[in-house]
Write a protein that holds these residues in place. Structure first.
Motif, PDB file in Angstrom:
ATOM      1  N   LEU A  73       0.531  -0.684  -0.269  1.00 55.32           N
ATOM      2  CA  LEU A  73       0.018   0.067  -0.113  1.00 55.32           C
ATOM      3  C   LEU A  73       0.761   0.911   0.351  1.00 55.32           C
ATOM      4  N   LEU A  74       1.987   1.108   0.659  1.00 53.84           N
ATOM      5  CA  LEU A  74       3.464   1.843   0.992  1.00 53.84           C
ATOM      6  C   LEU A  74       3.527   2.845  -0.800  1.00 53.84           C
ATOM      7  N   ALA A  75       3.484   1.040  -1.185  1.00 48.41           N
ATOM      8  CA  ALA A  75       3.831   1.591  -2.307  1.00 48.41           C
ATOM      9  C   ALA A  75       3.829   2.349  -3.686  1.00 48.41           C
ATOM     10  N   GLN A  76       1.923   2.183  -3.323  1.00 53.41           N
ATOM     11  CA  GLN A  76       1.325   2.193  -4.395  1.00 53.41           C
ATOM     12  C   GLN A  76       0.552   3.970  -4.125  1.00 53.41           C
ATOM     13  N   ARG A  77       1.166   4.381  -2.836  1.00 52.31           N
ATOM     14  CA  ARG A  77       0.661   5.598  -2.470  1.00 52.31           C
ATOM     15  C   ARG A  77       1.957   6.131  -3.111  1.00 52.31           C
ATOM     16  N   TYR A  78       3.820   5.888  -2.786  1.00 51.45           N
ATOM     17  CA  TYR A  78       4.268   6.423  -2.734  1.00 51.45           C
ATOM     18  C   TYR A  78       4.910   6.998  -4.228  1.00 51.45           C
ATOM     19  N   PHE A  79       4.921   5.519  -5.086  1.00 46.90           N
ATOM     20  CA  PHE A  79       5.402   4.937  -6.595  1.00 46.90           C
ATOM     21  C   PHE A  79       3.920   4.550  -7.591  1.00 46.90           C
ATOM     22  N   ASP A  81       2.755   2.011  -7.196  1.00 44.95           N
ATOM     23  CA  ASP A  81       2.587   0.869  -8.124  1.00 44.95           C
ATOM     24  C   ASP A  81       3.404  -0.443  -6.640  1.00 44.95           C
ATOM     25  N   PRO A  82       2.195  -0.943  -6.557  1.00 42.48           N
ATOM     26  CA  PRO A  82       1.827  -1.886  -4.973  1.00 42.48           C
ATOM     27  C   PRO A  82       2.877  -3.049  -5.677  1.00 42.48           C
ATOM     28  N   GLY A  83       3.373  -3.078  -6.658  1.00 46.15           N
ATOM     29  CA  GLY A  83       4.265  -3.995  -6.488  1.00 46.15           C
ATOM     30  C   GLY A  83       5.694  -3.519  -6.183  1.00 46.15           C
ATOM     31  N   GLN A  84       6.005  -2.372  -6.077  1.00 40.46           N
ATOM     32  CA  GLN A  84       7.446  -1.724  -5.651  1.00 40.46           C
ATOM     33  C   GLN A  84       7.500  -2.091  -4.571  1.00 40.46           C
ATOM     34  N   TRP A  85       7.079  -2.173  -4.028  1.00 41.63           N
ATOM     35  CA  TRP A  85       7.289  -2.268  -2.245  1.00 41.63           C
ATOM     36  C   TRP A  85       8.258  -2.867  -2.387  1.00 41.63           C
ATOM     37  N   TRP A  86       9.212  -3.368  -2.890  1.00 44.15           N
ATOM     38  CA  TRP A  86      10.996  -4.053  -2.279  1.00 44.15           C
ATOM     39  C   TRP A  86      12.020  -3.114  -2.479  1.00 44.15           C
ATOM     40  N   ASP A 109      12.252   5.017   5.807  1.00 47.57           N
ATOM     41  CA  ASP A 109      12.333   5.387   5.159  1.00 47.57           C
ATOM     42  C   ASP A 109      11.980   4.841   3.190  1.00 47.57           C
ATOM     43  N   ILE A 110      11.376   6.000   2.627  1.00 45.97           N
ATOM     44  CA  ILE A 110      10.563   5.977   1.571  1.00 45.97           C
ATOM     45  C   ILE A 110      11.637   6.064   0.723  1.00 45.97           C
ATOM     46  N   PRO A 111      11.990   4.941  -0.863  1.00 46.71           N
ATOM     47  CA  PRO A 111      13.168   6.216  -1.545  1.00 46.71           C
ATOM     48  C   PRO A 111      13.255   7.153  -2.098  1.00 46.71           C
ATOM     49  N   LEU A 112      13.830   7.677  -3.084  1.00 48.82           N
ATOM     50  CA  LEU A 112      13.746   8.796  -3.543  1.00 48.82           C
ATOM     51  C   LEU A 112      13.165   8.338  -4.696  1.00 48.82           C
ATOM     52  N   GLY A 113      11.812   8.927  -5.500  1.00 53.15           N
ATOM     53  CA  GLY A 113      11.941   9.222  -6.917  1.00 53.15           C
ATOM     54  C   GLY A 113      11.726   7.877  -7.182  1.00 53.15           C
ATOM     55  N   GLY A 114      11.461   6.890  -6.231  1.00 49.93           N
ATOM     56  CA  GLY A 114      10.945   5.030  -7.096  1.00 49.93           C
ATOM     57  C   GLY A 114      11.573   4.943  -7.065  1.00 49.93           C
ATOM     58  N   GLY A 115      12.621   5.335  -6.767  1.00 51.37           N
ATOM     59  CA  GLY A 115      13.877   4.216  -6.488  1.00 51.37           C
ATOM     60  C   GLY A 115      15.230   4.640  -5.235  1.00 51.37           C
ATOM     61  N   PHE A 116      15.361   3.464  -5.020  1.00 51.86           N
ATOM     62  CA  PHE A 116      16.185   3.815  -3.635  1.00 51.86           C
ATOM     63  C   PHE A 116      17.589   4.802  -4.629  1.00 51.86           C
ATOM     64  N   THR A 117      17.635   5.813  -4.655  1.00 50.23           N
ATOM     65  CA  THR A 117      19.735   6.682  -4.350  1.00 50.23           C
ATOM     66  C   THR A 117      19.878   7.595  -3.560  1.00 50.23           C
ATOM     67  N   ARG A 118      21.138   6.802  -3.918  1.00 50.35           N
ATOM     68  CA  ARG A 118      22.551   7.981  -2.594  1.00 50.35           C
ATOM     69  C   ARG A 118      23.347   8.071  -3.220  1.00 50.35           C
ATOM     70  N   GLY A 119      23.611   9.515  -4.382  1.00 53.48           N
ATOM     71  CA  GLY A 119      24.185   9.559  -5.458  1.00 53.48           C
ATOM     72  C   GLY A 119      23.904   9.372  -6.774  1.00 53.48           C
ATOM     73  N   ASP A 120      22.968   9.491  -7.342  1.00 52.17           N
ATOM     74  CA  ASP A 120      22.601   8.480  -8.228  1.00 52.17           C
ATOM     75  C   ASP A 120      22.631   7.617  -8.599  1.00 52.17           C
ATOM     76  N   ARG A 121      22.747   6.476  -7.721  1.00 55.47           N
ATOM     77  CA  ARG A 121      23.009   5.028  -7.720  1.00 55.47           C
ATOM     78  C   ARG A 121      21.469   4.223  -7.206  1.00 55.47           C
TER      79      ARG A 121
END
Length: 123
Positions: A73-79, A81-86, A109-121
């Motif tokens: 449900l959090l993945a649906q809210r933030y991204f 897509d509920p399949g992005q819970w991982w 923590d909720i990853p930035l911009g739909g992907g876990f990025t720190r330093g554009d990784r």
């Protein structure tokens, strides 16, 4: 299941074809091949390791878990897509994704911009 077999055979015939969609946590995982004693090949996904986080000024968004919330449900809210819970699970130190939301009030923590990025990784 008969519909899947031709698809799998077609993927095996295409060099470099990957069995996971781009949105899957395993999309970038290496595919291994095990050869049995009788010569048949068995394809498998090799272990997926998370890269170390870079220390930058970018911090992931934080979320305070409410009663009844789930990672999907959090993945649906933030991204969207509920399949992005991982991605949320990868951003937090848990072994079981249910640990993320099993306690109301926990800060995750909720990853930035739909992907876990720190330093554009991306993960």
């Amino acid at each position: 299941m008969a519909d899947i077999e031709p698809y799998e055979s077609a993927l095996d015939a295409i060099p470099g074809a990957h069995p996971y969609p781009r949105t899957s946590r395993y999309h970038d995982a290496e595919i291994g091949v095990h050869r049995r004693a009788d010569g048949t090949e068995v394809r498998y996904t090799k272990r997926r390791l998370l890269p170390p986080l870079d220390d930058t000024d970018q911090e992931p968004q934080q979320h305070v878990v409410g009663a009844g919330e789930r990672p999907d449900l959090l993945a649906q809210r933030y991204f969207g897509d509920p399949g992005q819970w991982w991605q949320i699970a990868d951003a937090n130190p848990v072994l079981d994704p249910r640990e993320l939301t099993d306690e109301a009030g926990r800060v995750i923590d909720i990853p930035l911009g739909g992907g876990f990025t720190r330093g554009d990784r991306r993960v």
